[in-house]
Motif scaffolding. Structure first.
Motif, short mmCIF file in Angstrom:
data_model
loop_
_atom_site.label_atom_id
_atom_site.label_comp_id
_atom_site.label_asym_id
_atom_site.label_seq_id
_atom_site.Cartn_x
_atom_site.Cartn_y
_atom_site.Cartn_z
N SER A 268 -8.51 8.26 1.28
CA SER A 268 -7.70 6.97 1.28
C SER A 268 -7.21 6.35 -0.24
N ARG A 269 -7.25 7.01 -1.22
CA ARG A 269 -6.90 6.95 -2.42
C ARG A 269 -7.62 5.90 -3.27
N GLN A 270 -8.71 5.23 -2.50
CA GLN A 270 -9.34 4.30 -3.42
C GLN A 270 -10.44 4.83 -4.48
N MET A 271 -10.23 4.77 -5.51
CA MET A 271 -11.19 5.07 -6.82
C MET A 271 -12.66 4.38 -6.64
N LEU B 294 -1.57 3.15 -9.56
CA LEU B 294 -2.98 2.21 -9.34
C LEU B 294 -2.96 1.33 -10.45
N GLN C 281 -6.39 -0.24 -4.30
CA GLN C 281 -6.19 0.73 -3.29
C GLN C 281 -5.10 1.86 -3.40
N GLY C 282 -4.23 1.39 -4.53
CA GLY C 282 -2.98 2.30 -4.69
C GLY C 282 -1.90 2.00 -4.02
N THR C 283 -0.67 2.19 -4.62
CA THR C 283 0.51 2.17 -3.97
C THR C 283 1.21 3.54 -3.51
N ARG C 284 1.41 4.02 -2.55
CA ARG C 284 1.97 5.43 -2.37
C ARG C 284 3.53 4.98 -2.24
N SER D 83 0.80 -1.19 -0.19
CA SER D 83 -0.06 0.03 0.01
C SER D 83 0.92 1.17 0.08
N ARG D 84 1.87 1.04 0.41
CA ARG D 84 3.12 2.26 0.40
C ARG D 84 4.39 1.82 0.80
#
Lengths: 113, 116
Positions: free
Chosen positions: B42-45, A92, A106-109, A9-10
């Motif tokens: 939260s970044r979730q699309m 993403l 949920q994306g990777t920062r 996630s990060r």
């Protein structure tokens, strides 16, 4: 609807190293994509991940920098290679089928120091 | 190539009021999809609503509705009875139906603030 799990996630990485981001879908999808979202910006497509063949890259993105794999219809990875601080972004993945909406992980920062 | 434009970088609305977010797009195709996505901190699309171009009827999802004007290439999102949880970045997106060209093209986004 499909559920997409993305990890990590990060992460905070040293410049010059590489990071591989994984994306797992809970059902088969025909399409998978990787996007980059720089701070305060919109999403920019990096590439389309093609199952069993080389990814299709957008202008400005190259395979040596962002190698992508997609061994089957539910899994894909994106590697950010030889990182520099300019690569600090949110990455993403998304997946879907022709007649459905795209679902997102949920994306990777990523922070490169 | 298709483009999507959101001309409102930021919008704010009082809780329980109605707000409309604007989106225009450019395409030479006749069949396509349009979407509104929400991205909270939260970044979730999160998909808010979708519209198929061949459908004349505007899509609605509870408090969310769109005004789809195909000839004008306009696709605005109306949020009724705004709630604090609606605060987020909102992205308008276009998707072609042409095989091999089904990536999402996003607008620049509109940051929506809800004032209590």
């Amino acid at each position: 609807s499909a559920v997409i799990s993305q990890k990590p996630s990060r992460d905070i990485c040293q410049r010059g190293t590489s990071l591989t981001i994984q994306c797992q879908v809970d059902s088969q999808v025909t399409m998978m994509f990787w996007y980059r979202q720089q701070p305060g910006q919109s999403l920019t497509l990096i590439a389309t991940a093609n199952q069993g063949s080389e990814a299709t890259y957008e202008s400005g993105f190259v395979i040596d920098k962002f190698p992508i794999s997609r061994p089957n219809l539910t899994f894909s990875t994106l590697t950010v290679s030889n990182m520099s601080p300019e690569d600090s972004s949110i990455y993403l993945c998304s997946g879907g089928s022709v007649y459905t909406e795209a679902f997102f992980g949920q994306g990777t920062r990523l922070t490169v120091v | 190539a298709q483009t999507v434009t959101q001309s409102q970088p930021e919008m704010s609305v009082q809780e329980a009021e109605t707000v409309t977010l604007s989106c225009t797009y450019d395409t030479s195709e006749s069949d396509y999809y349009l979407f509104w996505y929400k991205q909270p901190p939260s970044r979730q699309m999160i998909l808010v609503i979708r519209q198929e171009a061949y459908k004349q009827q505007n899509a609605t999802e509870n408090r969310f509705s769109v005004n789809f004007q195909k000839a004008a290439k306009s696709f605005s999102l109306k949020i009724s009875d705004s709630q604090l949880g609606d605060a987020a970045m909102y992205f308008c997106a276009y998707r072609s139906t042409i095989q091999g060209a089904q990536k999402l093209v996003f607008g620049q986004g509109t940051r929506l603030t809800i004032n209590p």
